[in-house]
Design an enzyme around this catalytic site. Structure first.
Site, PDB file in Angstrom:
ATOM      1  N   HIS A 197       0.854  -1.177   0.000  1.00 16.44           N
ATOM      2  CA  HIS A 197       0.000   0.000   0.000  1.00 16.44           C
ATOM      3  C   HIS A 197       0.891   1.229   0.000  1.00 16.44           C
ATOM      4  O   HIS A 197       2.040   1.195   0.458  1.00 16.44           O
ATOM      5  CB  HIS A 197      -0.933   0.024   1.222  1.00 16.44           C
ATOM      6  N   GLY A 198       0.392   2.291  -0.569  1.00 13.46           N
ATOM      7  CA  GLY A 198       1.174   3.511  -0.658  1.00 13.46           C
ATOM      8  C   GLY A 198       0.329   4.708  -0.327  1.00 13.46           C
ATOM      9  O   GLY A 198      -0.778   4.602   0.213  1.00 13.46           O
ATOM     10  N   GLY A 199       0.841   5.879  -0.691  1.00 15.97           N
ATOM     11  CA  GLY A 199       0.157   7.113  -0.340  1.00 15.97           C
ATOM     12  C   GLY A 199      -1.140   7.303  -1.072  1.00 15.97           C
ATOM     13  O   GLY A 199      -1.995   8.064  -0.615  1.00 15.97           O
ATOM     14  N   ASP A 320       8.206  12.209  -7.018  1.00 19.24           N
ATOM     15  CA  ASP A 320       8.261  11.478  -5.747  1.00 19.24           C
ATOM     16  C   ASP A 320       9.225  10.306  -5.835  1.00 19.24           C
ATOM     17  O   ASP A 320       8.890   9.175  -5.500  1.00 19.24           O
ATOM     18  CB  ASP A 320       6.861  10.977  -5.373  1.00 19.24           C
TER      19      ASP A 320
END
Length: 773
Positions: A197-199, A320
């Protein structure tokens, strides 16, 4: 048994020839018939075709012996296959076979490292081993996507909620996966589980049931209640559709689930991220930080920077970049997670980044190419040392070399990081190509340091400087590498057409150029320096810097002018500034070394000379001469001799190095090994490059010193090495006197000054042995 085939020198082994491979014949074949006589004008119109094993008559077209058809006249008689060859490979082996091998003889290591280092390959693993079990977002990673307030945290012994509303701004949050194992998306992709999972989204592993059950990745929204996240996901869909590069994760499809949420279908990259590698190393070291080896970390970024160059050429910014967004699989890399990507001219969309990696000006001024490259430099820093406080104390800076031993060990690496993470974006690298070129140079420095005991044989041409042309033991301003003309300069063609050899003529031609571009100003500066006009050169340099304060070439000219004036302090300042702009180039290091040598900064000078000598074969001679000068000035005679010895015989400066060794051995005599030193000096004299007069003068010095030592030995002072010869003369007083007499007479014959010639003859008469004749 010898082979019976015509002209074959092989031997029959196990029934077959070990050279031509033909089977043994029961009887030798008949000898070939003699060649036909030359054709004459009265001869037959169609001479007979040459049969098997015969040569066609001279002048006749080659034919097929069976059909008589005329062959292409360049196909057989001019082909190299008809020529004999030295037996090789299987033709030389009597028995046995061998496996197929690589032509270069190297092992199958990773191609990463640009030929400067080796990076271990990462095997592709079963993707099911990477699934999260259970798929839960850790509480310490739950933050509101709008205000950044912690959400979903434990309270009063009760676990935090995975979904709800931010208590500060009331924005809805939801950290639960939306897809369960076994679910089908788009009627084609069967979900297997959650990978990460990420931002901005969950990443699911799935099988593509329509394409041979290949593994794919589904990426959806982590927090479907966040409108900014929804817009970012839509942007990622748009950008991914445009991007196609071997270093960037490939997109296959866009599909919608039954609840209306959409997912991006991407290739599965089954290696390890750089962030995972750091975690693995920490686990292996018992929880202590363990950096990725510096050469390997640099190799990763050298490999991935072309992806940034590609994105920037499309007007896109990654925004990013960090260790978690690079995956090594096999011997290649992939850039993943384009969720933060945006167009360079986008001033409206929300900006996504990571604290500690994001450039300091981004919240105020937005993203740029320079801010993208800032994230690359910060990523390298995080990979190679324990960067404590990089998200707090050092969020906008780097620790000093006093705090990080690696920076003290690799000076050019520290200078590269300083430029890559400069506070002002205009002071950083401006293109990914520039950043990569300089990082390659720094990688060469780092790997050269690791193999410092071996002789450097490689040489890498620079796009900015010509190869140093020094072939003597001095290093003046005009011995330093010359700036190349920038091919993008508007006057590049004009500069190429100026062919005048005389500097005054060139200076006049450049002054009349249609445009006083940077290349023209630099040409004027070099011509002025040749005319011993440092002021004119500095005027041109000032003009260059006035038009562009970041044009380092103007500072380079200022450094050359300072060297010409003898202003070592100003030269140090100028060349150190150029070094900071070009940390991967060797020319500024060599120039800085010479300026520091003149200014008395011997520690820095020795370090820069040593780095040049280890890094590139073209820089070995000037750098080793510099090290020899420093050692001799410091009374380290053995070190000076050792430095001169390291100049290889393939160098144009080899003869000068032998001359310098001969002079040093003959003038700075070690009393304990005096005669041996003089004997070695004479041997070096034979290999030295010298003018005849200088050569005979040094021979006189060697023989005179030898005679003095032998006379002292006769008075009771014993000298080791008295046996043998020196400069072809026996080591006894009569022989040395005769040799010295002849040397004086040879010097007199070479002398143009009548008075000096008489003095040399007088010296010859004085030194010759006494006799009764």
């Amino acid at each position: 048994m010898k082979c019976t085939q015509p002209f074959c020198t092989g031997t029959i082994v196990d029934g077959y020839c070990d050279v031509c491979g033909m089977a043994a014949s029961a009887a030798p074949p008949p000898p070939p018939p003699p060649p036909s006589p030359p054709l004459r004008a009265t001869g037959p119109a169609h001479p007979p075709a040459a049969g098997p094993g015969t040569l066609a008559p001279p002048g006749a077209p080659p034919t097929n012996g069976a059909s008589g058809a005329v062959l292409n006249p360049v196909s057989s008689m001019t082909g190299s296959s008809r020529l004999g060859s030295v037996p090789f490979g299987s033709a030389r082996a009597i028995t046995g076979t061998r496996p197929t091998r690589r032509l270069d003889g190297r092992s199958g290591n990773s191609r990463l490292g640009a030929g400067l280092t080796q990076v271990p390959s990462i095997p592709i693993v079963d993707p099911r081993q990477a699934l999260m079990d259970p798929p839960v977002v850790a509480e310490d990673k739950r933050f509101c996507s709008v205000c950044g307030n912690p959400v979903g945290r434990s309270r009063d012994g009760r676990p935090g909620r995975a979904k709800g509303f931010c208590p500060k701004c009331r924005t809805q949050f939801d950290f639960e996966p939306q897809l369960a194992p076994g679910a089908f998306v788009g009627g084609q992709y069967e979900v297997v589980g959650c990978l990460a999972h990420g931002g901005m989204g969950w990443i699911y592993l799935a099988r593509d049931r329509n394409v041979n059950d290949r593994w794919v990745v589904l990426k959806g929204l982590l927090n479907t209640g966040d409108p900014d996240a929804s817009r970012a996901a839509a942007a990622e869909k748009q950008y991914l559709a445009e991007v196609e590069h071997p270093l960037i994760v490939e997109i296959y499809n866009f599909v919608a689930a039954s609840d209306g949420a959409f997912y991006i279908v991407m290739e599965y990259v089954g290696g390890r991220s750089l962030n995972d590698m750091l975690k693995d190393r920490m686990l292996a070291s018992g929880g202590r930080f363990s950096a990725i080896p510096v050469d390997q970390a640099m190799a990763y970024l050298v490999e991935i920077l072309p992806a940034f160059s590609y994105l920037h050429s499309l007007g896109l910014l990654f925004c990013d970049f960090k260790p978690a967004n690079v995956i090594q699989v096999g011997d290649g890399l992939k850039l993943i997670d384009l969720g933060g990507m945006r167009r360079a001219d986008d001033d409206v969309s929300p900006i996504y980044g990571t604290v500690g990696f994001q450039a300091p000006e981004v919240p105020r001024d937005g993203c740029s190419v320079a801010s993208d490259l800032y994230t690359v430099a910060r990523t390298l820093a995080v990979l190679i040392f324990e960067f404590k406080g990089y998200q707090t104390k050092y969020v906008d800076s780097l620790p000093s070399p006093d705090e990080v031993a690696l920076f003290s060990e690799h000076d050019s690496l520290y200078r590269w990081l300083l430029k890559g993470t400069a506070t002002r974006p205009e002071d950083r690298f401006q293109t990914a190509e520039e950043m990569r070129d300089q990082l390659l140079g720094v990688l060469r420095d780092v790997t050269a340091t690791a193999g410092a005991t071996s002789m450097v044989t490689r040489s890498t041409p620079s796009r900015l400087f010509e190869t140093p042309a020094v072939a003597n033991d001095e290093l003046d301003w005009d011995d330093l590498p010359v700036l190349t003309v920038d091919p993008s300069d508007p006057m590049a063609a004009f500069m190429a057409n100026v062919t005048a050899d005389e500097p005054g003529a060139r200076l006049m031609a450049y002054s009349r150029a249609p445009e006083q571009s940077v290349a023209v100003q630099l040409g004027k500066a070099y011509a002025a320096l040749e005319l011993n006009q440092p002021g004119t050169a500095e005027t041109a340099a000032t003009q260059v810097l006035g038009d562009d304060p970041w044009e380092w070439r103007g500072v380079w000219i200022q450094g050359l002018a300072a060297l010409l004036r003898g202003d070592a302090v100003s030269a140090v300042s100028a060349f150190n500034a150029v070094y900071g702009q070009l940390p991967g180039e060797l020319a500024p290091k060599l120039a800085l070394a010479r300026a520091c040598e003149m200014a008395g900064e011997t520690v820095v000078a020795e370090r820069m000379y040593s780095l040049c000598a280890r890094s590139d074969a073209a820089y070995v001679a000037p750098a080793q001469f510099g090290l020899a000068r420093l050692a001799a000035a410091g009374g380290r005679r053995a070190d000076a001799l050792s430095s001169l010895e390291r100049i290889p015989a393939t160098s144009r400066a080899y003869g000068d190095a032998r001359r310098k060794r001969a002079v040093l051995l003959a003038s700075a005599i070690d009393d304990e090994h005096a005669l041996n030193d003089l004997r070695e000096a004479a041997r070096e004299l034979d290999r030295a490059t010298m003018e005849p007069q200088a050569r005979i003068d040094l021979r006189i010095q060697i023989l005179a010193s030898s005679l003095d030592l032998v006379q002292r030995a006769a008075g009771g002072v014993q000298q080791p090495g008295a046996a043998g010869q020196i400069a072809g003369v026996d080591v006894d007083e009569p022989s040395l006197r005769r040799g010295l007499e002849q040397a004086y007479r040879d010097a007199a014959r070479l002398c143009d000054d009548p008075k000096q010639r008489i003095r040399l003859v007088d010296r010859a008469n004085e030194v010759r042995p006494r006799s009764l004749v």
